[in-house]
Write a protein that holds these residues in place. Structure first.
Motif, PDB file in Angstrom:
ATOM      1  N   ALA A 335      -7.826  -3.667  15.900  1.00 31.16           N
ATOM      2  CA  ALA A 335      -7.424  -2.407  15.280  1.00 31.16           C
ATOM      3  C   ALA A 335      -5.988  -2.477  14.766  1.00 31.16           C
ATOM      4  O   ALA A 335      -5.677  -1.941  13.692  1.00 31.16           O
ATOM      5  CB  ALA A 335      -7.577  -1.264  16.282  1.00 31.16           C
ATOM      6  N   MET A 336      -5.103  -3.132  15.513  1.00 31.07           N
ATOM      7  CA  MET A 336      -3.722  -3.285  15.063  1.00 31.07           C
ATOM      8  C   MET A 336      -3.632  -4.143  13.811  1.00 31.07           C
ATOM      9  O   MET A 336      -2.806  -3.899  12.920  1.00 31.07           O
ATOM     10  CB  MET A 336      -2.877  -3.921  16.174  1.00 31.07           C
ATOM     11  N   ALA A 337      -4.468  -5.169  13.741  1.00 30.59           N
ATOM     12  CA  ALA A 337      -4.381  -6.130  12.647  1.00 30.59           C
ATOM     13  C   ALA A 337      -4.737  -5.512  11.300  1.00 30.59           C
ATOM     14  O   ALA A 337      -4.203  -5.934  10.258  1.00 30.59           O
ATOM     15  CB  ALA A 337      -5.292  -7.324  12.928  1.00 30.59           C
ATOM     16  N   ILE A 338      -5.614  -4.526  11.279  1.00 34.63           N
ATOM     17  CA  ILE A 338      -6.083  -3.971  10.004  1.00 34.63           C
ATOM     18  C   ILE A 338      -4.936  -3.370   9.191  1.00 34.63           C
ATOM     19  O   ILE A 338      -4.658  -3.823   8.070  1.00 34.63           O
ATOM     20  CB  ILE A 338      -7.213  -2.949  10.238  1.00 34.63           C
ATOM     21  N   PRO A 339      -4.225  -2.337   9.681  1.00 39.14           N
ATOM     22  CA  PRO A 339      -3.126  -1.785   8.872  1.00 39.14           C
ATOM     23  C   PRO A 339      -1.978  -2.770   8.698  1.00 39.14           C
ATOM     24  O   PRO A 339      -1.309  -2.767   7.654  1.00 39.14           O
ATOM     25  CB  PRO A 339      -2.682  -0.551   9.664  1.00 39.14           C
ATOM     26  N   ASN A 340      -1.757  -3.616   9.695  1.00 40.04           N
ATOM     27  CA  ASN A 340      -0.652  -4.574   9.611  1.00 40.04           C
ATOM     28  C   ASN A 340      -0.861  -5.565   8.474  1.00 40.04           C
ATOM     29  O   ASN A 340       0.036  -5.790   7.648  1.00 40.04           O
ATOM     30  CB  ASN A 340      -0.506  -5.313  10.939  1.00 40.04           C
ATOM     31  N   LEU A 341      -2.036  -6.185   8.410  1.00 42.31           N
ATOM     32  CA  LEU A 341      -2.292  -7.196   7.387  1.00 42.31           C
ATOM     33  C   LEU A 341      -2.392  -6.575   5.991  1.00 42.31           C
ATOM     34  O   LEU A 341      -1.996  -7.211   5.004  1.00 42.31           O
ATOM     35  CB  LEU A 341      -3.565  -7.956   7.722  1.00 42.31           C
ATOM     36  N   VAL A 342      -2.902  -5.354   5.911  1.00 45.14           N
ATOM     37  CA  VAL A 342      -2.939  -4.673   4.614  1.00 45.14           C
ATOM     38  C   VAL A 342      -1.520  -4.471   4.085  1.00 45.14           C
ATOM     39  O   VAL A 342      -1.226  -4.721   2.909  1.00 45.14           O
ATOM     40  CB  VAL A 342      -3.677  -3.320   4.729  1.00 45.14           C
ATOM     41  N   ALA A 343      -0.610  -4.046   4.966  1.00 47.37           N
ATOM     42  CA  ALA A 343       0.781  -3.830   4.560  1.00 47.37           C
ATOM     43  C   ALA A 343       1.456  -5.136   4.171  1.00 47.37           C
ATOM     44  O   ALA A 343       2.199  -5.196   3.182  1.00 47.37           O
ATOM     45  CB  ALA A 343       1.546  -3.152   5.698  1.00 47.37           C
ATOM     46  N   VAL A 344       1.213  -6.200   4.941  1.00 47.02           N
ATOM     47  CA  VAL A 344       1.792  -7.508   4.616  1.00 47.02           C
ATOM     48  C   VAL A 344       1.308  -7.968   3.245  1.00 47.02           C
ATOM     49  O   VAL A 344       2.090  -8.483   2.430  1.00 47.02           O
ATOM     50  CB  VAL A 344       1.427  -8.544   5.698  1.00 47.02           C
ATOM     51  N   PHE A 345       0.028  -7.780   2.957  1.00 45.56           N
ATOM     52  CA  PHE A 345      -0.532  -8.180   1.664  1.00 45.56           C
ATOM     53  C   PHE A 345       0.126  -7.401   0.526  1.00 45.56           C
ATOM     54  O   PHE A 345       0.456  -7.974  -0.519  1.00 45.56           O
ATOM     55  CB  PHE A 345      -2.042  -7.948   1.662  1.00 45.56           C
ATOM     56  N   ILE A 346       0.328  -6.116   0.723  1.00 38.61           N
ATOM     57  CA  ILE A 346       0.956  -5.288  -0.319  1.00 38.61           C
ATOM     58  C   ILE A 346       2.386  -5.750  -0.594  1.00 38.61           C
ATOM     59  O   ILE A 346       2.847  -5.762  -1.741  1.00 38.61           O
ATOM     60  CB  ILE A 346       0.943  -3.804   0.085  1.00 38.61           C
ATOM     61  N   LEU A 347       3.082  -6.149   0.466  1.00 39.08           N
ATOM     62  CA  LEU A 347       4.496  -6.528   0.335  1.00 39.08           C
ATOM     63  C   LEU A 347       4.700  -8.012   0.027  1.00 39.08           C
ATOM     64  O   LEU A 347       5.844  -8.460  -0.061  1.00 39.08           O
ATOM     65  CB  LEU A 347       5.240  -6.163   1.621  1.00 39.08           C
ATOM     66  N   LEU A 348       3.624  -8.770  -0.139  1.00 41.36           N
ATOM     67  CA  LEU A 348       3.765 -10.208  -0.395  1.00 41.36           C
ATOM     68  C   LEU A 348       4.582 -10.527  -1.655  1.00 41.36           C
ATOM     69  O   LEU A 348       5.429 -11.437  -1.618  1.00 41.36           O
ATOM     70  CB  LEU A 348       2.392 -10.869  -0.487  1.00 41.36           C
ATOM     71  N   PRO A 349       4.368  -9.861  -2.788  1.00 42.43           N
ATOM     72  CA  PRO A 349       5.190 -10.165  -3.967  1.00 42.43           C
ATOM     73  C   PRO A 349       6.679  -9.970  -3.700  1.00 42.43           C
ATOM     74  O   PRO A 349       7.510 -10.780  -4.129  1.00 42.43           O
ATOM     75  CB  PRO A 349       4.669  -9.180  -5.026  1.00 42.43           C
TER      76      PRO A 349
END
Length: 376
Positions: A335-349
């Motif tokens: 459950a923690m990984a879902i919002p965390n990885l989505v945010a990391v993906f958005i901030l990758l650029p």
């Protein structure tokens, strides 16, 4: 690692190593972003972690409300995951094995009390304890592990073949390749915490003016705990044949492997596991405290109440069944990984741009040798 092998067979080791390798990049991103978006209060107290860069990520998408909801969701799941009774449970199993003392509540109560003393002392107290315990624990455990592998060196080539075959084979007894992949990845996630964002909370408290430097520090952690420590444990269990015994999954397998060389090795393992359980409980108490602080607006009374309640729950860790603990922790981490990885993906650029600037700034300047004429 014993649980991964018990559920997924030797092939789970291969997939743990794969997950550990890619986890290095994930950990780099999480730790960098946690430092970049941390908040420092008027009193100098640092608050950081995925909660804050989740908000920042969705603010980039002009969806601040959704970002706040996901950040709150992450914090709630982090509070749940902070109930790290798994390690206390396994520490008691080994303690009972070597001492023949059956006192699960007393064992848990003593460990919970020690955790309370440390976590109520704040981040400096936590840092002092973990900075001493973790290196000592690793040296003690790895030293004993390398010795066992040396004694069973002739078994290692065959074991490596088992790992490779189990990773891609269809051995029904080992759960097949799918079972190996799933259980290897789950246990690697628990080991390195990469993807869940939990350890980024602690990294955000570092003293640095450049977030990327902490990203490089965090990058090393999955290599040590997943690739080095877990691989050593897996090889020990396989070369000694512990995984093919009737011993229930968990620390019992590792203990059997240690005892197969010298009976007194189980005492070394017991000391290592207790140290690891203590340091893990202290670390997760800090993660949970910061998550509670995010939810409560850093209310001091709520923070103390949470820490005392957590330590009370930890005292019951030795009495809970292992399967129930594993399922609960896996659910919280997922459950923690879902919002965390989505945010990391958005901030990758954004992270990629920051990395390019940083790498340019540290490139050495080519200075011509003394006496060399400069071309205008």
């Amino acid at each position: 690692m014993p649980i991964a092998i018990a559920l997924g067979g030797p092939g789970a080791i291969f997939w743990m190593l794969v997950a550990g390798f890619f986890a290095m990049s994930t950990k780099f991103a999480e730790c960098t972003l946690a430092v970049k978006y941390r908040r420092i209060g008027p009193d100098g107290r640092v608050s950081g972690g995925p909660m804050y860069y989740i908000e920042a990520a969705f603010l980039r998408l002009k969806r601040p409300e959704l970002g706040k909801v996901l950040a709150v969701f992450f914090a709630l799941m982090a509070v749940g995951a902070s109930v790290s009774i798994f390690q206390i449970n396994q520490a008691y199993v080994q303690f009972e094995r070597v001492s023949n003392i059956q006192a699960p509540f007393l064992f848990g109560a003593v460990l919970g009390l020690l955790v309370a003393v440390i976590v109520l002392g704040g981040i400096r107290s936590i840092a002092r304890v973990t900075s001493r315990l973790v290196p000592a624990m690793c040296v003690l455990y790895l030293g004993a592990g390398v010795f066992i592998l040396g004694v069973n060196a002739e078994q290692i080539p065959g074991v490596l073949g088992q790992i490779w075959a189990g990773a891609f084979g269809l051995d029904a007894a080992a759960g097949g390749a799918i079972g190996a992949i799933i259980n290897g990845l789950k246990r690697a996630t628990y080991s390195s915490e990469a993807g869940t964002g939990s350890s980024a909370i602690a990294h955000s408290a570092v003293r640095t003016n450049n977030p990327l430097t902490e990203g490089y520090v965090g990058l090393v952690e999955p290599f040590i705990d997943t690739i080095v420590v877990c691989l050593t444990t897996g090889l020990i269990i396989l070369v000694t044949g512990a995984w093919q015994t009737d011993i229930p999954m968990g620390i019992g397998m590792t203990s059997y492997a240690f005892e197969s060389v010298f009976p007194w090795f189980s005492y070394i393992l017991c000391a290592s596991v207790i140290l690891f359980a203590f340091s893990t409980a202290v670390s997760w108490a800090y993660y949970g405290s910061k998550a509670v602080g995010y939810l409560s607006g850093n209310n001091a009374r709520i923070d103390v109440f949470y820490k005392l309640a957590l330590c009370g729950v930890l005292s019951t860790g030795a009495m809970v069944q292992l399967a129930h603990i594993v399922d609960f922790i896996d659910a919280m981490l997922f459950a923690m990984a879902i919002p965390n990885l989505v945010a990391v993906f958005i901030l990758l650029p954004e992270l990629r741009r920051d990395l390019a600037v940083y790498e340019t700034s540290i490139k050495p300047v080519n200075v011509p040798p003394a006496g060399t004429a400069q071309v205008p």
